[in-house]
Design an enzyme around this catalytic site. Structure first.
Site, mmCIF file in Angstrom:
data_model
loop_
_atom_site.group_PDB
_atom_site.id
_atom_site.type_symbol
_atom_site.label_atom_id
_atom_site.label_comp_id
_atom_site.label_asym_id
_atom_site.label_seq_id
_atom_site.Cartn_x
_atom_site.Cartn_y
_atom_site.Cartn_z
ATOM 1 C CB ALA A 1 11.975 -7.751 -5.691
ATOM 2 C CG HIS B 1 8.559 -16.352 -5.722
ATOM 3 N ND1 HIS B 1 7.365 -16.359 -6.439
ATOM 4 C CD2 HIS B 1 9.395 -15.790 -5.541
ATOM 5 C CE1 HIS B 1 7.121 -15.452 -5.791
ATOM 6 N NE2 HIS B 1 8.541 -15.161 -5.159
HETATM 7 FE FE1 CFM Z 1 4.635 -16.638 -0.583
HETATM 8 FE FE2 CFM Z 1 5.350 -15.531 0.522
HETATM 9 FE FE3 CFM Z 1 3.434 -14.848 -0.489
HETATM 10 FE FE4 CFM Z 1 5.537 -14.361 -2.012
HETATM 11 FE FE5 CFM Z 1 5.737 -11.978 -1.371
HETATM 12 FE FE6 CFM Z 1 6.150 -13.404 1.293
HETATM 13 FE FE7 CFM Z 1 3.395 -12.277 0.040
HETATM 14 MO MO1 CFM Z 1 4.998 -10.215 -0.098
HETATM 15 S S1 CFM Z 1 6.778 -15.864 -1.205
HETATM 16 S S2 CFM Z 1 4.239 -15.537 -2.874
HETATM 17 S S3 CFM Z 1 6.632 -12.582 -3.103
HETATM 18 S S4 CFM Z 1 3.490 -15.792 0.788
HETATM 19 S S5 CFM Z 1 6.877 -11.055 0.629
HETATM 20 S S6 CFM Z 1 6.301 -14.071 2.559
HETATM 21 S S7 CFM Z 1 4.150 -11.474 1.817
HETATM 22 S S8 CFM Z 1 4.040 -10.982 -1.375
HETATM 23 S S9 CFM Z 1 1.356 -13.330 -0.243
#
Ligand code: CFM
Length: 546
Positions: free
Chosen positions: A63, A196
Site C-alpha cells: 500500500a 515508501h
Molecule cells: Fe505522508 Fe500522506 Fe501521511 Fe503517508 Fe498515508 Fe496519506 Fe496519511 Mo493516509 S504519505 S504519512 S502513507 S502525509 S495515505 S497522503 S493520509 S496515512 S498521514
C-alpha cells in the site's frame, strides 16, 4: 503551548489500559504510550511489529509503495503482480487528484485504471513470470505508456517470481518504455512505511536524473511528500505560482514521469511529509547537492512561514517582497475566518491518530482554532517523526528494518553541484529554518498530552471515555465506531468528501468544516446499538482464547 491550561495527567488512564493486556503485551505497549514532558527526551517506541489481534490502523508495504508514492503519478502504468484483491482494494481510494495533462482529458492519465496480472492458483504453483511478461506487453500494446511499474504482492515474494529480471527484459524488448519493478510485498516491512522507502529507492535508481534539461523558472524547487489529496497540491501550486516559484516536480501529487526525471535540476527540496519521502531528499542532496528544508503547508500561519523560508533560502529581494505581498493579500482572510470559527471551536478538544505526518501537521490548524490536542499518534511513524532527527543515530536496526534496501548513494562525478555553501546552510539552520532537519511532533505537543504509536482499538475506546474529545481525527476504518460513541470523526486521510485543506484556501475550508461538525449535537443523540441490549446478551460477550 505555554499559555494553555495544563492538561489532566493521564497516568492512571495508561495503567488502566495496560492492566487489561497480558503482561508481555502490556510491557510492549507501555513503550509506545508516552505522557509528554517537553523538558525530557522521551523515547517513543515506533516502527515495530504490530501485535496480532489488537486491531491496528496500519496498512501494508504494498500500500505504501504502490498506492501512496507511485499512485498519484498519472502517466505511468502501475501494474500489480498478484491476485486481483490487492488491486481492487487499492483502486482509486485515496482521493489523490491530477490534472489531465497537456493532451487534455484523453491524454496520458492512467490513474483511474486498475492493472493487474490477476494471478490464479496455477501461477502460484508453476510461477507467474510468463503471465507478467504478457501483461506488460498487453499494457504496452494498448496504451504505449512512457513507463510501467511492476508491484509485487505477498505471493510474488513467496513463490520467488523475479519482477526485476522480467522488468529489465521487457524494458529492453520494448525499447521506448521504462519498465521497473518493486519488491514491495505486503509483508516486507511492519507497515506501509517500508513501502515508501522501497518506492523512493526504485524511483531514484530508475527515473530521477534521466533528463538534464534546465528548468525555465528563476526559483526552482521540488515539493517532496505532497500527494494532492482532495486537491491540496493544486492549492499549494496556486500559491507558488502567485509568488513566482517554479515547481520542477512534486513527489508525487499531480506528477509525471518527466517531472521525476528532471527533479535533480531543482535548487531546493521542500519536504512536507517527512516520513514518506525523507529518503529521496537525502539521496538528492548526496548525489546532486540539493539541500532540503522541512515545511508544512497545513495551517494559514504555517503556509506563510513555509513561503518565508523559501524567500530566505533564495536571498532574493524581489522574491521576498512578492512573498510578503501574497501573504498580506491572503492571510488576513484566513485569520478572519478562523476568528469567526473560534466562536464554536475555542477550548474544544481534538485527538489525531493518522499516518506518519498528518497527526503532527493538523495540530497547527487546531491551534489556529484555539482547540487543544489532548492525544495524538502516528500509525507507522518512526522515532524521528516523534522525537526529531536528532535521534536517528540511536535508532536500532532490527530484522524488519534490515529487510529494506539502503541504497549506497555517492556524489555524481559530473552533476553534483552544491546549490548552497555549508556556511549559508548553517546560518539558515541557526535562524530556525530546519535545513536537513525535522524536529518531530513531540516538541510541539503540550505537556501531559498522551502520545500513542500504532494505537489499538481498546486504547481508542479508553481514550475516548477519558478525554471525551469534541473531535476525533482518523480514517474510514475508525470513523463509524467512533461516531457510534457520540464523537464526530474527521477523516484526515481522505478528508471525507472535502478539501483541499492545505494552503490559505485550504485552511479556510478546514475551519468551516470543523466549525460545522462541532456546531451540531446530533452525535450526542446517537445511542450505540450495543448499549440498547442487556450486557448479558450472548452476541455482546467475547472471551480471549488462551
Ligand atoms: Fe505522508 Fe500522506 Fe501521511 Fe503517508 Fe498515508 Fe496519506 Fe496519511 Mo493516509 S504519505 S504519512 S502513507 S502525509 S495515505 S497522503 S493520509 S496515512 S498521514
Amino acid at each position: 503551548m505555554s499559555e494553555e491550561k495544563k492538561l489532566p495527567n493521564p497516568s492512571e488512564l495508561k495503567e488502566e489500559i495496560l492492566a487489561k493486556y497480558p503482561p508481555k503485551i502490556a510491557r510492549k505497549r507501555a513503550k509506545s504510550m508516552v505522557i509528554n514532558d517537553t523538558k525530557l527526551d522521551q523515547e517513543i517506541q515506533s516502527n515495530v511489529r504490530t501485535i496480532p489481534g489488537i486491531i491496528t490502523q496500519r496498512g501494508c508495504t504494498y500500500a505504501g509503495c504502490k498506492g501512496v508514492v507511485l499512485g498519484p503519478t498519472r502517466d505511468i502504468i502501475n501494474l500489480v503482480h498478484g491476485p486481483i484483491g490487492c488491486s481492487f482494494y487499492a483502486w482509486l481510494t485515496r482521493r489523490n487528484q491530477t490534472d489531465p495533462g497537456p493532451e487534455g482529458p484523453d491524454g496520458e492519465n492512467f490513474i483511474n485504471y486498475c492493472f493487474s496480472t490477476d494471478m490464479q492458483d496455477d501461477n502460484i504453483v508453476f510461477g507467474g513470470e510468463k503471465k507478467l511478461k504478457e501483461a506488460i506487453q498487453e499494457a504496452y500494446d494498448i496504451f504505449k505508456p512512457k513507463a510501467i511499474g511492476v508491484f509485487s504482492t505477498c505471493p510474488v515474494g513467496l513463490i520467488g517470481d523475479d519482477v526485476h529480471a522480467v522488468s529489465k527484459e521487457m524494458k529492453e524488448k520494448l525499447g521506448d518504455c521504462n519498465v521497473f519493478g518493486f519488491s514491495c510485498e505486503g509483508y516486507k516491512g511492519v507497515s506501509q512505511s517500508a513501502g515508501h522507502h522501497i518506492a523512493n529507492n526504485q524511483l531514484f535508481k530508475h527515473v530521477v536524473g534521466n533528463d538534464d534539461t534546465k528548468p525555465e523558472g528563476k526559483f526552482n524547487i521540488n515539493l517532496l511528500g505532497e500527494y494532492n489529496i482532495g486537491g491540496d497540491g493544486f492549492e499549494i501550486d496556486r500559491i507558488f505560482k502567485k509568488c513566482g516559484i517554479n515547481v520542477v516536480c512534486t513527489f508525487s501529487g499531480n506528477s509525471t514521469m518527466g517531472a521525476f526525471e528532471q527533479s535533480h535540476m531543482a535548487d531546493l527540496n521542500l519536504v512536507m511529509c517527512h516520513r514518506s519521502i525523507n529518503y529521496m531528499a537525502e539521496m538528492l542532496e548526496t548525489k546532486f547537492g540539493i539541500p532540503w528544508m522541512k515545511v508544512n503547508f497545513i495551517g494559514g500561519e504555517s503556509t506563510a512561514k513555509a513561503l518565508r523560508k523559501i524567500g530566505e533560502y533564495f536571498e532574493d529581494a524581489e522574491l521576498i517582497a512578492r512573498i510578503e505581498e501574497v501573504i498580506a493579500e491572503e492571510l488576513p482572510l484566513v485569520q478572519a475566518r478562523a476568528a469567526e470559527a473560534r466562536k464554536y471551536t475555542a477550548g474544544k478538544l481534538a485527538m489525531l491518530f493518522v499516518g506518519g505526518s498528518r497527526a503532527h501537521h493538523y495540530q497547527e490548524l487546531f491551534k489556529e482554532l484555539e482547540m487543544e490536542t489532548v492525544s495524538a499518534g502516528y500509525e507507522f511513524g518512526h522515532r524521528d517523526d516523534y522525537e526529531g532527527r536528532k535521534v536517528l543515530p540511536t535508532i536500532k536496526v532490527d530484522a524488519d528494518s534490515r529487510n529494506i534496501e539502503e541504497l549506497k548513494v555517492e556524489a555524481d562525478p559530473e552533476r553534483f553541484n552544491p546549490r548552497a555553501s555549508d556556511i549559508k546552510l548553517e546560518t539558515l539552520q541557526k535562524k530556525g529554518l530546519e535545513v536537513s532537519d525535522y524536529k518531530g511532533m513531540k516538541s510541539d505537543m503540550a505537556d501531559n498530552s498522551l502520545i500513542v504509536d500504532d494505537i489499538t482499538h481498546w486504547e481508542t475506546e479508553k481514550l475516548i471515555d477519558f478525554y471525551k474529545p469534541d473531535i476525533f481525527c482518523a480514517g474510514i476504518k475508525e470513523k463509524y465506531v467512533v461516531q457510534k460513541s457520540g464523537i464526530p470523526l474527521k477523516q484526515l486521510h481522505s478528508y471525507d468528501y472535502g478539501g483541499p485543506y492545505a494552503g490559505f484556501n485550504g485552511a479556510i475550508n478546514f475551519y468551516t468544516d470543523i466549525e460545522t461538525m462541532l456546531s451540531t449535537t446530533i452525535w450526542k443523540k446517537l445511542k450505540a446499538p450495543w448499549l440498547s441490549k442487556p450486557s448479558t446478551d450472548p452476541s455482546l460477550i467475547a472471551e480471549y482464547v488462551a
